[in-house]
Design an enzyme around this catalytic site. Structure first.
Site, mmCIF file in Angstrom:
data_model
loop_
_atom_site.group_PDB
_atom_site.id
_atom_site.type_symbol
_atom_site.label_atom_id
_atom_site.label_comp_id
_atom_site.label_asym_id
_atom_site.label_seq_id
_atom_site.Cartn_x
_atom_site.Cartn_y
_atom_site.Cartn_z
ATOM 1 N N GLY A 15 -21.759 26.835 9.490
ATOM 2 C CA GLY A 15 -21.000 27.915 10.548
ATOM 3 C C GLY A 15 -21.978 27.173 11.452
ATOM 4 O O GLY A 15 -21.566 28.106 12.915
ATOM 5 N N ARG A 41 -12.129 37.477 12.926
ATOM 6 C CA ARG A 41 -12.062 36.518 14.104
ATOM 7 C C ARG A 41 -11.996 34.888 13.563
ATOM 8 O O ARG A 41 -10.615 34.523 14.481
ATOM 9 C CB ARG A 41 -13.561 36.315 14.681
ATOM 10 C CG ARG A 41 -14.465 35.574 14.357
ATOM 11 C CD ARG A 41 -16.213 35.695 14.784
ATOM 12 N NE ARG A 41 -16.633 34.064 14.826
ATOM 13 C CZ ARG A 41 -17.999 33.999 13.976
ATOM 14 N NH1 ARG A 41 -18.416 35.039 14.520
ATOM 15 N NH2 ARG A 41 -18.071 32.404 14.355
ATOM 16 N N ASP A 69 -24.036 33.974 7.678
ATOM 17 C CA ASP A 69 -25.031 32.666 6.711
ATOM 18 C C ASP A 69 -25.637 32.312 7.392
ATOM 19 O O ASP A 69 -26.750 31.246 7.230
ATOM 20 C CB ASP A 69 -24.226 31.559 6.231
ATOM 21 C CG ASP A 69 -23.213 32.208 5.357
ATOM 22 O OD1 ASP A 69 -23.152 32.272 4.364
ATOM 23 O OD2 ASP A 69 -21.638 31.838 5.490
ATOM 24 N N THR A 92 -34.729 40.379 14.091
ATOM 25 C CA THR A 92 -34.624 39.579 14.787
ATOM 26 C C THR A 92 -34.408 39.597 16.304
ATOM 27 O O THR A 92 -33.599 40.726 15.906
ATOM 28 C CB THR A 92 -34.177 38.415 13.912
ATOM 29 O OG1 THR A 92 -32.986 38.661 14.349
ATOM 30 C CG2 THR A 92 -34.596 37.884 12.891
HETATM 31 P P1 ADP Z 1 -22.725 35.579 12.161
HETATM 32 O O1 ADP Z 1 -22.011 35.421 10.429
HETATM 33 O O2 ADP Z 1 -21.588 36.793 12.444
HETATM 34 O O3 ADP Z 1 -22.544 34.891 12.674
HETATM 35 P P2 ADP Z 1 -25.369 35.022 11.609
HETATM 36 O O4 ADP Z 1 -26.331 35.361 10.475
HETATM 37 O O5 ADP Z 1 -24.242 33.326 11.670
HETATM 38 O O6 ADP Z 1 -24.146 35.891 11.522
HETATM 39 O O7 ADP Z 1 -26.265 34.379 12.877
HETATM 40 C C1 ADP Z 1 -25.506 34.519 14.084
HETATM 41 C C2 ADP Z 1 -26.477 33.654 14.804
HETATM 42 O O8 ADP Z 1 -27.576 34.213 15.558
HETATM 43 C C3 ADP Z 1 -27.114 32.019 14.393
HETATM 44 O O9 ADP Z 1 -27.415 30.983 14.985
HETATM 45 C C4 ADP Z 1 -28.707 33.067 14.299
HETATM 46 O O10 ADP Z 1 -29.662 32.223 14.685
HETATM 47 C C5 ADP Z 1 -28.026 34.119 15.404
HETATM 48 N N1 ADP Z 1 -29.504 34.855 15.852
HETATM 49 C C6 ADP Z 1 -30.146 35.695 14.712
HETATM 50 N N2 ADP Z 1 -31.302 36.549 15.202
HETATM 51 C C7 ADP Z 1 -30.457 36.810 17.213
HETATM 52 C C8 ADP Z 1 -31.040 37.970 17.581
HETATM 53 N N3 ADP Z 1 -31.518 39.053 16.706
HETATM 54 N N4 ADP Z 1 -30.162 37.215 18.492
HETATM 55 C C9 ADP Z 1 -29.315 36.706 18.613
HETATM 56 N N5 ADP Z 1 -29.216 35.740 17.626
HETATM 57 C C10 ADP Z 1 -29.561 36.146 16.618
HETATM 58 MG MG MG Z 2 -22.847 32.479 11.538
#
Ligand code: ADP
Ligand code: MG
Length: 601
Positions: A570, A328, A218, A191
């Site tokens: 989350g 964290r 998640d 992504t």
């Molecule tokens: P974490 O558990 O580390 O928070 P997540 O899967 O929950 O990981 O993702 C954190 C956020 O990053 C989510 O809001 C998601 O929509 C967003 N996200 C997904 N792909 C990207 C990207 N390529 N760049 C920035 N944010 C992204």
């Molecule tokens: Mg998250």
């Protein structure tokens, strides 16, 4: 032979039985017996070893490939079983058990003709793969490759910024090698921004995929679920099997899947290996979703939680410690405890009728004591990533041929991972050749994809029959509590984080929102005790009068304190009145095991 035909030494039914050589060939010979759950390996030569049988549990196995020798004169066929058993390992304090890869190759040499030996090798590989994938085999079933379902095609969506930002690296070192051994075809897309995955899944052709798997935390699955629900064909789209391979900081669903499989509670790469193993097994279980409505009128779907107060504060405020991974949340908890806020509000809910799952006697829970498609520019969307991964060439390759007798894949088989020199993955090696056993490489038909939709979100989904509009009172059958809260949490999985075992008796499809709230007046010490005990899921045994848990079908939170944070799965959502209701068995989740019971609503 030390045991009779038809039964194994432990009394279980034997499906296959045979004597084979070993690879590399050192004169060793084994007797193998395959039951529905185990592969028993007993040494025959040099010395029969009746006291020492190696038992490979099929739950630890992800695949089996057939191979043949480079040397034409060698008429043997080979099959290699890939497993990831738990092995004891010394750590700073005592012993821990971690999964380690074990590839065992057996030589089929009973005939002088390769074709006959190959048939036997194929039969063993097909039987092992069937059992791993849950295809039932009766003892009289003629075992052939035709019993196997076609290799699954998975769309993998990777968030390179999830967690500590190591999803790409872990994908190379852990995920791709395993799913290749399991004969899974995939397209991997990195992504590029928030909501990219959400838009991508709106444009895919459903028929082309057997599942969508997020490699992240998640948050990315939340995007995928809502992207599917924004499609005009949402009813069909949301039935797509969904998987999660934990590479984020919040890995609650992955931890819930890990728990439901009966595995020990683990973190980090160990949780990732467990979840990848389960993905390779492939069993799918129904999962409830909760539809959420906010005061601005937006409606979306949630698979994990709604939080207000302490938990959502920690989740969002700890974003600045993202580099620490899941730690964290621990630091965020300590910081937030130092300035404990309370929030006034009204909490209303529809109790679940006749609910036997309310605080049951706790089950005994074992705790920690204890290729592909060539990577191609998938024409799903013009922002499909080029993948830096592709530039890393030839690090996952056959070892230099030391012996001309080394087995190579039989026609159509993928390369034997047992001869891989490095765990780093190379796409090039697998080009056009992922699918085992003579099936051609899969093709993705781009003609059926549709363009991504515009950012304006269309609300679809089933009717929220328990809810009234947010500007109207809740129905009379609901209960309302007005108070000062430290936290309010609606959760529908066992885990709120990889080590937050919040509702031990929850299941993916119990039809329940587990509403938990903590009222103001709880001491800091009691709150700390609560969160510490949550690691082992024993927090409800503390009988703290400030803590309430209720199984409900629907809820409404109406904050009366002006400022605050509300999160769903989350992810931060608008602050203000919010409500939700359960939709039973609405989605499908790859859990890898069939232990999940189907509960009536
Ligand atoms: P974490 O558990 O580390 O928070 P997540 O899967 O929950 O990981 O993702 C954190 C956020 O990053 C989510 O809001 C998601 O929509 C967003 N996200 C997904 N792909 C990207 C990207 N390529 N760049 C920035 N944010 C992204
Ligand atoms: Mg998250």
């Amino acid at each position: 032979m030390s045991f009779g035909s038809g039964t194994c030494w432990d009394g279980s039914e034997t499906l296959l039985h045979g004597e084979f050589g070993a690879y590399p060939p050192k004169g060793t010979r084994y007797v193998l017996s395959l039951t529905r759950t185990e592969l028993h390996i007993q040494r025959l030569v040099p010395k029969p070893d009746t006291d020492h049988r190696v038992v490979v549990r099929l739950i630890d196995v992800i695949g089996c490939h057939t191979l043949r020798s480079h040397t034409i004169a060698n008429q043997s066929a080979y099959f290699c079983v890939y497993s990831y058993p738990l092995k004891k390992r010394k750590v700073a304090v005592g012993l821990s058990r971690t999964r380690q890869r074990a590839a065992k190759t057996f030589q089929v040499d009973s005939s002088e003709l390769y074709e006959d030996n190959q048939k036997v090798a194929e039969k063993w590989a097909a039987a092992i793969k069937c059992l791993v994938l849950g295809v039932s085999l009766a003892s009289e079933t003629e075992i052939t490759r035709s019993l196997l379902p076609r290799p699954r095609r998975l769309l993998l969506l990777l968030n390179p910024y999830g967690g500590k930002g190591n999803a790409l690296q872990w994908c190379q070192t852990h995920i791709l090698p395993m799913i290749t051994e399991a004969d899974i075809s995939f397209n991997l897309i990195r992504t590029e921004r928030q909501n990219h995955a959400r838009e991508l899944v709106q444009g895919i052709s459903l028929a082309e995929w057997d599942g969508i798997v997020v490699i992240s935390g998640d948050g990315l699955l939340h995007e995928v679920i809502n992207g599917l629900m924004e499609r005009p064909d949402w009813e069909e789209a949301i039935k797509m099997p969904l998987g999660i391979l934990p590479c984020g900081s919040g890995n609650a669903l992955a931890a819930s899947i890990n728990f439901s499989a009966g595995f020990e509670q683990v973190l980090g790469q160990e949780l990732l290996t467990n979840c990848t193993l389960l993905l390779c097994h492939g069993a799918v279980s129904p999962m409830d979703l909760v539809s959420i409505t906010t005061s601005s009128g937006s409606r979306f779907f949630s698979f994990l939680s709604v939080a207000w107060g302490f938990i959502s504060d920690v989740d969002i405020e700890s974003e600045k410690y993202r580099h620490m991974g899941s730690a964290r949340f621990t630091l965020g908890t300590v910081v937030r405890l130092a300035s404990l806020n309370t929030y006034r509000g009204r909490l209303s809910y529809l109790p679940a009728p006749d609910c036997t799952t309310h605080r049951p006697i706790l089950r005994s829970i074992t705790m920690a004591a204890n290729g592909s498609l060539p990577f191609q520019h998938l024409p799903l969307h013009r922002t499909v990533s080029d993948m830096g991964l592709c530039e890393e060439r030839r690090t996952f390759c056959f070892r230099d041929v030391e012996s001309s007798d080394e087995p190579t894949p039989s026609p159509g088989s993928p390369p034997p991972s047992s001869s891989f020199r490095s765990s780093s993955f190379n796409f090039e090696t697998l080009t056009g050749d992922l699918v085992a056993d003579g099936h051609g490489p899969l093709r993705v038909n781009s003609a059926t994809t549709t363009p991504a939709i515009t950012p304006a979100r269309q609300v679809h989904g089933p009717l929220d029959d328990f809810l009234t509009p947010l500007d109207q009172p809740v129905p009379k059958s609901w209960v309302t509590v007005e108070d000062d809260f430290v936290l309010v949490l609606g959760i529908y999985q066992t885990h709120l984080g990889a080590d937050l075992f919040t509702v031990p008796w929850a299941s993916f499809n119990d039809g329940l929102i587990h509403l938990c709230y903590v009222k103001a007046g709880i001491s800091r010490a009691a709150l700390i005790r609560l969160f510490l005990a949550m690691e082992k899921g024993t927090h409800f045994e503390q009988e703290c009068s400030h803590v309430t848990h209720l199984p409900v079908r629907a809820f409404r939170i109406e904050p009366l304190t002006n400022k605050g944070i509300i999160t769903v799965d989350g992810e931060r959502v608008e602050y203000g009145p919010i409500q939700g209701q359960i939709h039973h068995n609405f989605a499908n989740l790859v859990t890898g095991t069939n232990r999940v019971k189907v509960t009536p609503f």
